[in-house]
Design an enzyme around this catalytic site. Structure first.
Site, PDB file in Angstrom:
ATOM      1  N   LEU A  63       0.808  -1.217   0.000  1.00  0.00           N
ATOM      2  CA  LEU A  63       0.000   0.000   0.000  1.00  0.00           C
ATOM      3  C   LEU A  63       0.842   1.268   0.000  1.00  0.00           C
ATOM      4  CD1 LEU A  63      -2.711  -1.111   2.567  1.00  0.00           C
ATOM      5  CD2 LEU A  63      -2.964  -0.918   0.095  1.00  0.00           C
ATOM      6  N   ARG A  64       2.158   1.095  -0.074  1.00  0.00           N
ATOM      7  CA  ARG A  64       3.029   2.265  -0.016  1.00  0.00           C
ATOM      8  C   ARG A  64       2.773   3.226  -1.176  1.00  0.00           C
ATOM      9  NH1 ARG A  64       7.697   1.720   3.275  1.00  0.00           N
ATOM     10  NH2 ARG A  64       8.020  -0.437   2.697  1.00  0.00           N
ATOM     11  N   GLY A  65       2.463   2.648  -2.343  1.00  0.00           N
ATOM     12  CA  GLY A  65       2.194   3.462  -3.522  1.00  0.00           C
ATOM     13  C   GLY A  65       1.025   4.406  -3.303  1.00  0.00           C
TER      14      GLY A  65
END
Ligand SMILES: [Zn+2]
Length: 341
Positions: free
Chosen positions: A278-280
């Site tokens: 989910l970093r994006g």
């Protein structure tokens, strides 16, 4: 030291300039990775941005440049001084610290003198480069040639805002909040994907290919080098406008709204591109919010997401053996699919 080249006088390189500005507005976006040819002004841009930012107030005598107005982030020494009520402050420019390739871990994180600790019972700590970078920028030229474990460590500190040094049961911790800027030439070695993904934004800079831009770059550089003071004076007003815009953006940032719709768009985009984790999305949301704040708007719109998606996502794509298009092209295609042409 000669005055740095004015940020507003940098010709072109809009994506790099925007990425650096957004990271300065919201350091939690994570570092900026700048890929490109030598001599494209990567280091100049970082120094120019730091010089443009308002000077910062620091506690006199503090090794870490603590902010006297933020007691909760004080180092141990400042905490003690504050308790005694003897604290003086001064102004200093936002630091840009260069991390040289051969630097030892001790030089980067700081060194604990174990002998002094054992013989005299004193905690002797020699602060390193991370201490000096606090509240500023840490610049690494050719970050792809740095040892993986150091890059890992730097990314950890940058994310947590705190440097912890532990040796033989002794430990020292101090605040270290900085914007990590790594530059690299992809032809000289690649960063491991696990490290790539931990940088907030990535941009590519190229030597300009059109004639008028090249002429502009060379002309401005020449005028600057002949008389830096006069050149800086000439761009003072433009730099001042930009400084006020950044200050206003930092104040506005906590109020900028990110709607469910905007988060949905961000998620759709990341799903379409198959980015891991989910970093994006998190980076995309933060960068879009900083961009909205910079433009003086109250909410994140499709336009902000669209503009910031390439630098927020292109370094997070997995290699696709069936699709040899560059990652930039793949991001553009996904954007068109989701937002329309
Ligand atoms: Zn301090």
């Amino acid at each position: 030291m000669a005055q740095p080249f004015p940020f507003s006088a940098i010709v072109g390189q809009d994506e790099m300039k925007t990425a650096l500005l957004l990271a300065a507005i919201d350091p939690s976006i994570g570092g900026v990775l700048v890929f490109g040819d030598r001599g494209t002004g990567k280091s100049t841009a970082v120094r120019a941005l730091a010089a443009l930012l308002p000077k910062m107030r620091v506690v006199v005598g503090c090794h870490y440049g603590c902010d006297p107005n933020v007691p909760r982030a004080f180092c141990d020494a400042c905490r003690e001084h504050a308790a005694k009520g003897d604290m003086k402050s001064r102004m200093m420019p936002v630091p840009v610290i260069d991390l040289p390739l051969g630097a030892t871990e001790d030089r980067v994180v700081g060194a604990l003198d174990l002998e002094l600790a054992l013989t005299r019972g004193e905690k002797a700590f020699e602060p390193g480069l991370l201490a000096r970078a606090h509240r500023g920028f840490l610049y690494i030229d050719e970050v792809n040639l740095l040892e993986d474990h150091l890059v890992d460590l730097l990314l950890d500190v940058a994310a947590s805002g705190e440097n912890v040094v532990e040796r033989e049961g002794l430990s020292v911790r101090h605040p270290a909040r900085f914007v990590l800027v790594g530059s690299g030439n992809p032809e000289e070695g690649e960063l491991r994907p696990q490290l790539l993904d931990r940088f907030g934004l990535s941009v590519e800079v190229k030597t300009p290919e059109d004639l008028p831009t090249r002429i502009d770059v060379v002309r401005r550089r020449d005028i600057y080098e002949r008389d830096p003071a006069a050149f800086v004076e000439k761009w003072k007003r433009k730099d001042g406008q930009l400084r006020r815009k950044i200050t206003a953006a930092k104040e506005r940032l906590p109020q900028v709204e990110v709607s469910d719709k905007a988060l949905e768009r961000a998620a759709e985009l990341c799903i379409a591109l198959g980015t891991d984790g989910l970093r994006g999305e998190l980076t995309l949301m933060r960068a879009a919010r900083a961009l909205a704040a910079f433009e003086g708007e109250d909410a994140v719109s499709d336009m902000h997401l669209r503009r910031i998606a390439p630098p927020a996502l292109r370094h997070r794509l997995r290699r696709n053996v069936l699709d040899d298009a560059g990652s930039g092209v793949r991001v553009d295609r996904a954007l068109e699919e989701i937002f329309g042409a």
